[in-house]
Design a protein around this motif. Structure first.
Motif, mmCIF file in Angstrom:
data_model
loop_
_atom_site.group_PDB
_atom_site.id
_atom_site.type_symbol
_atom_site.label_atom_id
_atom_site.label_comp_id
_atom_site.label_asym_id
_atom_site.label_seq_id
_atom_site.Cartn_x
_atom_site.Cartn_y
_atom_site.Cartn_z
ATOM 1 N N ASN A 1 0.815 -1.219 0.000
ATOM 2 C CA ASN A 1 0.000 0.000 0.000
ATOM 3 C C ASN A 1 0.850 1.271 0.000
ATOM 4 N N CYS A 41 -3.226 -5.532 -1.731
ATOM 5 C CA CYS A 41 -3.569 -4.117 -1.910
ATOM 6 C C CYS A 41 -3.758 -3.786 -3.387
ATOM 7 N N CYS A 45 -7.651 -2.601 -4.908
ATOM 8 C CA CYS A 45 -7.842 -1.181 -5.210
ATOM 9 C C CYS A 45 -8.962 -0.983 -6.239
ATOM 10 N N CYS A 91 -6.720 -0.321 0.600
ATOM 11 C CA CYS A 91 -5.401 -0.949 0.459
ATOM 12 C C CYS A 91 -4.775 -1.245 1.818
#
Length: 201
Positions: A1, A41, A45, A91
């Motif tokens: 992230n 992550c 997204c 994330c």
């Protein structure tokens, strides 16, 4: 992230500075690769804002688009915004380090403000759209949420209603077509058109 990962805290923490006249020992930097082959992550997204592992395109990040960005949210990102009026932490929420070290809130200062903690996104969006300048000033006095100006929250609220609203929200969106800000008017028009399309037989 793309956040700093503390091996005992995860990435959900604030960075701060202390100015002192003491000589302090320096901690070893966090230089280990703590992600390995994990791509949670990147996969989670909503706007695919990660160009590659550890590289975030801020221009596609929902947090940037809803808090910092002063323009029209590009149409390709409006549906992925879904119900997020202000920011996004997906994330971080899916990061195994945060899943492992998640704890109950212990600092009341970080708790959601009264009125923001119990309403669903649709109700919150409607309240933002009906918010006068005085209401906005009172609701967010002393809050970091004022980074997003009233018109920006209303822009975001239009997007959210376009995603999760119903035909019952058309009157409030129609009222926004007379908003003093052209960007809010544009987003209200987009949202109303989506709701009209969704209710068409």
């Amino acid at each position: 992230n793309t956040m700093l990962i503390n091996p005992t805290l995860g990435s959900f923490f604030f960075l701060g500075s202390l100015f002192v006249d003491l000589t302090l020992d320096v901690d070893a930097p966090f230089d280990a690769d703590r992600c390995g082959s994990c791509t949670r992550c990147l996969d989670a997204c909503p706007t695919q804002a990660f160009v590659e592992a550890r590289v975030l395109d801020a221009n596609a990040c929902i947090s940037y688009l809803t808090i910092e960005y002063r323009g029209e949210i590009p149409e390709r990102f409006r549906a992925p915004v879904n119900s997020m009026i202000y920011g996004c932490d997906i994330c971080q929420e899916v990061c195994p380090w945060n899943v492992s070290f998640s704890t109950e809130l212990r600092e009341p200062t970080f708790a959601a403000r009264k009125g923001l903690d119990s309403r669903d996104a649709r109700a919150l969006a409607r309240s933002f759209l009906m918010m006068s300048p005085d209401d906005y000033a009172a609701a967010f006095r002393g809050s970091a949420m004022k980074r997003a100006k009233r018109w920006m929250l209303q822009r975001n609220a239009c997007v959210v209603l376009g995603n999760v609203g119903t035909s019952e929200d058309l009157p409030v969106l129609t009222a926004m077509l007379a908003h003093e800000d052209a960007i809010v008017r544009d987003h209200a028009s987009w949202a109303a058109a989506r709701l009209e399309t969704n209710r068409a037989p």
